[in-house]
Scaffold this motif. Structure first.
Motif, short mmCIF file in Angstrom:
data_model
loop_
_atom_site.label_atom_id
_atom_site.label_comp_id
_atom_site.label_asym_id
_atom_site.label_seq_id
_atom_site.Cartn_x
_atom_site.Cartn_y
_atom_site.Cartn_z
N ILE A 151 -2.03 -4.82 29.16
CA ILE A 151 -1.07 -4.66 30.26
C ILE A 151 -1.80 -4.69 31.60
O ILE A 151 -1.33 -5.28 32.57
N ASN A 187 -1.24 -7.55 34.57
CA ASN A 187 -0.70 -7.17 35.87
C ASN A 187 -1.77 -7.01 36.95
O ASN A 187 -1.47 -6.62 38.07
N LEU A 208 0.06 6.01 34.05
CA LEU A 208 1.50 5.73 33.98
C LEU A 208 2.02 5.95 32.56
O LEU A 208 3.12 6.48 32.37
N ARG A 254 4.87 8.61 31.21
CA ARG A 254 6.03 8.13 30.46
C ARG A 254 6.13 8.77 29.08
O ARG A 254 7.21 9.16 28.63
N ARG A 280 9.13 11.10 27.59
CA ARG A 280 9.90 10.71 26.44
C ARG A 280 9.70 11.62 25.23
O ARG A 280 10.33 11.44 24.20
N ARG A 304 7.30 -3.31 36.62
CA ARG A 304 7.02 -4.17 35.47
C ARG A 304 6.22 -3.41 34.42
O ARG A 304 6.52 -3.48 33.22
N VAL A 305 5.21 -2.70 34.87
CA VAL A 305 4.37 -1.94 33.93
C VAL A 305 5.18 -0.86 33.23
O VAL A 305 5.05 -0.65 32.02
N ASP A 306 6.05 -0.19 33.98
CA ASP A 306 6.90 0.84 33.38
C ASP A 306 7.77 0.27 32.28
O ASP A 306 7.97 0.88 31.22
N GLU A 355 7.09 -2.43 30.48
CA GLU A 355 6.24 -2.76 29.34
C GLU A 355 5.86 -1.51 28.55
O GLU A 355 5.81 -1.51 27.33
N LEU A 356 5.61 -0.44 29.27
CA LEU A 356 5.26 0.81 28.61
C LEU A 356 6.45 1.37 27.84
O LEU A 356 6.29 1.94 26.76
N ASP A 357 7.65 1.19 28.38
CA ASP A 357 8.85 1.65 27.69
C ASP A 357 9.00 0.97 26.34
O ASP A 357 9.46 1.58 25.38
N LEU A 372 6.52 -0.04 24.56
CA LEU A 372 5.48 0.56 23.73
C LEU A 372 5.91 1.91 23.18
O LEU A 372 5.55 2.28 22.06
#
Lengths: 118, 64
Positions: free
Chosen positions: A80, A84, A94, A98, A102, B48-50, B52-54, B56
């Protein structure tokens, strides 16, 4: 074609192979435990670093699971980051945020170096 | 007969006591979990990264 032998009448070679397999299986910590199970049992939890960690004294099985998951995650974070054009550390941070967001209530998370139950 | 009276008395007293004792529950107030991010990247890239991480961390992922 030799007749198949079973149980007590296994040829010596068969027993040796069996012993070898059992020995191997005992030596390797089996990945019978999956991440979701480990989390719901309070054995591992998400951390702000973006990786999972054992909550308390980790058995070899838990350690193997944690290493396995983190290794795969690290590869994903690197992918990733490359895609990016940002630092892996940024992706990890990040991801950590996240992952903690979650995490369902009742499971453990590590924030500011402290384990707490969500 | 006396034994039944005795048992009944004990029960009645017990019920009375149980009704009188207030339940006091002490719970520590849980502060919200705050994560201080020190990441400086473009908003677009962040979004965008968020995303992609979601992916994952989705429910059917074996990495989460």
């Amino acid at each position: 074609m030799k007749r198949m032998m079973i149980a007590g009448s296994l040829p010596r070679r068969g027993w040796l192979v069996l012993l070898l397999l059992v020995g191997l299986a005992a030596a390797l910590p089996a990945l019978a435990l999956d991440l979701q199970q480990a989390k719901s049992q309070g054995l591992v939890g998400e951390t702000a670093s973006g990786y999972v960690a054992p909550v308390t004294g980790a058995s070899p099985e838990v350690q193997a699971l944690v290493e396995h998951v983190n290794r795969q995650r690290r590869a994903e974070y690197q992918r990733i980051a490359r895609a990016n054009d940002i630092a892996v550390a940024d992706v990890e941070a990040l991801a950590g945020k996240r992952a903690i967001e979650r995490t369902p209530p009742g499971q453990y998370v590590n924030v500011d170096g402290r384990w707490r139950r969500k | 007969m006396k034994r039944i009276y005795g048992a009944g008395l004990v029960l009645a007293l017990g019920a009375g006591l149980w009704a009188c004792t207030p339940t006091v529950r002490v719970e520590a107030p849980t502060e919200p979990i705050t994560i201080n991010l020190n990441v400086r990247i473009d908003h677009e890239i962040r979004v965008r990264v968020d995303r992609e991480l979601d992916e994952l961390f989705s429910e059917d992922s074996d990495l989460f």
